[in-house]
Design a protein around this motif. Structure first.
Motif, PDB file in Angstrom:
ATOM      1  N   MET A  33     -37.428  20.619  -9.606  1.00 37.43           N
ATOM      2  CA  MET A  33     -38.416  21.702  -9.491  1.00 37.43           C
ATOM      3  C   MET A  33     -37.687  22.991  -9.113  1.00 37.43           C
ATOM      4  O   MET A  33     -36.764  22.975  -8.303  1.00 37.43           O
ATOM      5  N   ILE A  87     -38.418  27.258  -8.183  1.00 36.86           N
ATOM      6  CA  ILE A  87     -39.371  28.329  -7.901  1.00 36.86           C
ATOM      7  C   ILE A  87     -38.591  29.632  -7.985  1.00 36.86           C
ATOM      8  O   ILE A  87     -37.629  29.842  -7.234  1.00 36.86           O
ATOM      9  N   LEU A 135     -43.162  28.768 -11.161  1.00 38.28           N
ATOM     10  CA  LEU A 135     -42.823  27.385 -10.835  1.00 38.28           C
ATOM     11  C   LEU A 135     -42.534  26.621 -12.120  1.00 38.28           C
ATOM     12  O   LEU A 135     -43.298  26.693 -13.079  1.00 38.28           O
ATOM     13  N   SER A 180     -41.222  22.671 -13.301  1.00 38.27           N
ATOM     14  CA  SER A 180     -40.811  21.354 -12.820  1.00 38.27           C
ATOM     15  C   SER A 180     -40.661  20.373 -13.971  1.00 38.27           C
ATOM     16  O   SER A 180     -41.307  20.514 -15.018  1.00 38.27           O
ATOM     17  N   ILE A 218     -46.074  27.735  -1.302  1.00 42.02           N
ATOM     18  CA  ILE A 218     -44.776  27.131  -1.652  1.00 42.02           C
ATOM     19  C   ILE A 218     -44.616  25.783  -0.955  1.00 42.02           C
ATOM     20  O   ILE A 218     -44.224  24.788  -1.564  1.00 42.02           O
ATOM     21  N   VAL A 257     -46.610  23.031  -2.767  1.00 41.53           N
ATOM     22  CA  VAL A 257     -46.008  22.438  -3.979  1.00 41.53           C
ATOM     23  C   VAL A 257     -44.742  21.645  -3.642  1.00 41.53           C
ATOM     24  O   VAL A 257     -44.443  20.632  -4.286  1.00 41.53           O
TER      25      VAL A 257
END
Lengths: 154, 124
Positions: free
Chosen positions: A110, A112, A122, A124, A143, A146
């Motif tokens: 993932m 960001i 984002l 992933s 944040i 997630v």
């Protein structure tokens, strides 16, 4: 306070009376500096160390005209890193953004991407290679939400 | 314009030379961030040269680590490989997201980062 310590304290106070205002001000400045910068024993996380390196990058750091990173952005990222649930790896991009990356042991990934805007990108990839891309609010609470979901804590 | 072959390698210098580890993760893999450049991802095409010759020539001009991907890998994610020779560099090319966008998508960056081969590691 012990007798010896009290004697030392009284000696220092007596000596301070002999100092000029300028000398007293200099001592005050030094003592305040020592207290504010007392990082002894504190472990600086790798993500913060990396961010400091990113802050030091100058214009054209990638040889292709990338700009140095604005203070507003690095301060925002620093705040996020100081409050994030799981420490990420941190990377600069030549798009004037800073990327936080998380990798799980099963191969899931993932990232960001944080810019000066109110939103963060984002991206992933699950362990079975399913990709998702979305925009989230660039706030610590969002944040952390997630990040916790990614690590299965929610 | 010279056509690209599927197997042709595209060499990329990963900056900055002052921090050779900047784009490498703790597990030794390359971050996708190394493939994000809004001005277009600059590479040197192989153009029929031996890998070692291409790398030696790049190292004369660039400091930093050098990685490579091949043209087929770019095409597999619909990225555009554009030959843009300059006065100082006849091998200069760029990888673009598509015909209208220089920046690679996150999917493209991820795929290329996963497939990149480390050709030269500076100071590590």
């Amino acid at each position: 306070m012990t007798m010896a310590a009290r004697k030392t304290y009284e000696d220092i106070v007596e000596k301070l009376h002999d100092l000029s205002e300028t000398q007293l001000l200099a001592i005050h400045t030094i003592v305040v500096g020592l207290v504010e910068n007392d990082d002894r024993g504190k472990v600086v996380p790798d993500s913060i160390k990396k961010l400091t390196e990113i802050e030091e990058l100058e214009d054209n750091w990638n040889g292709n005209g990338a700009a140095s990173f604005p203070k507003e952005l690095t301060m925002k990222v620093r705040y996020i890193l100081e409050h994030i649930a799981v420490e990420p790896e941190v990377f600069p991009t030549a798009c004037n953004t800073i990327q936080l990356e998380f990798d799980r042991a099963d191969g899931a990934h993932m990232e960001i991407e944080i810019s000066e805007s109110m939103d963060a990108d984002l991206f992933s990839v699950s362990a079975d290679n399913k990709e998702t891309c979305e925009s989230i609010a660039c706030e610590v609470s969002e944040i952390n939400k997630v990040v916790k979901e990614f690590y299965g804590e929610v | 314009m010279e056509k690209f072959e599927e197997t042709e390698k595209l060499f990329r210098a990963v900056y900055p030379p002052s921090h050779p580890g900047m784009f490498w993760k703790k597990d030794g893999t390359l971050s996708t961030a190394a493939f994000a450049d809004s001005k277009g991802l600059s590479v040197d095409r192989g153009f029929g040269r031996k890998d070692e010759d291409a790398i030696t020539e790049m190292r004369r001009k660039f400091k930093g680590c050098i990685v490579s991907v091949n043209v087929k890998q770019c095409w597999e994610v619909n990225a555009l490989v554009v030959y843009l020779p300059s006065k100082n560099n006849r091998y200069h090319s760029e990888i673009h997201g598509n015909e209208n966008k220089t920046l690679l998508s996150k999917h493209q960056r991820f795929y290329l980062a996963q497939n990149a081969i480390v050709e030269h590691m500076e100071g590590r």
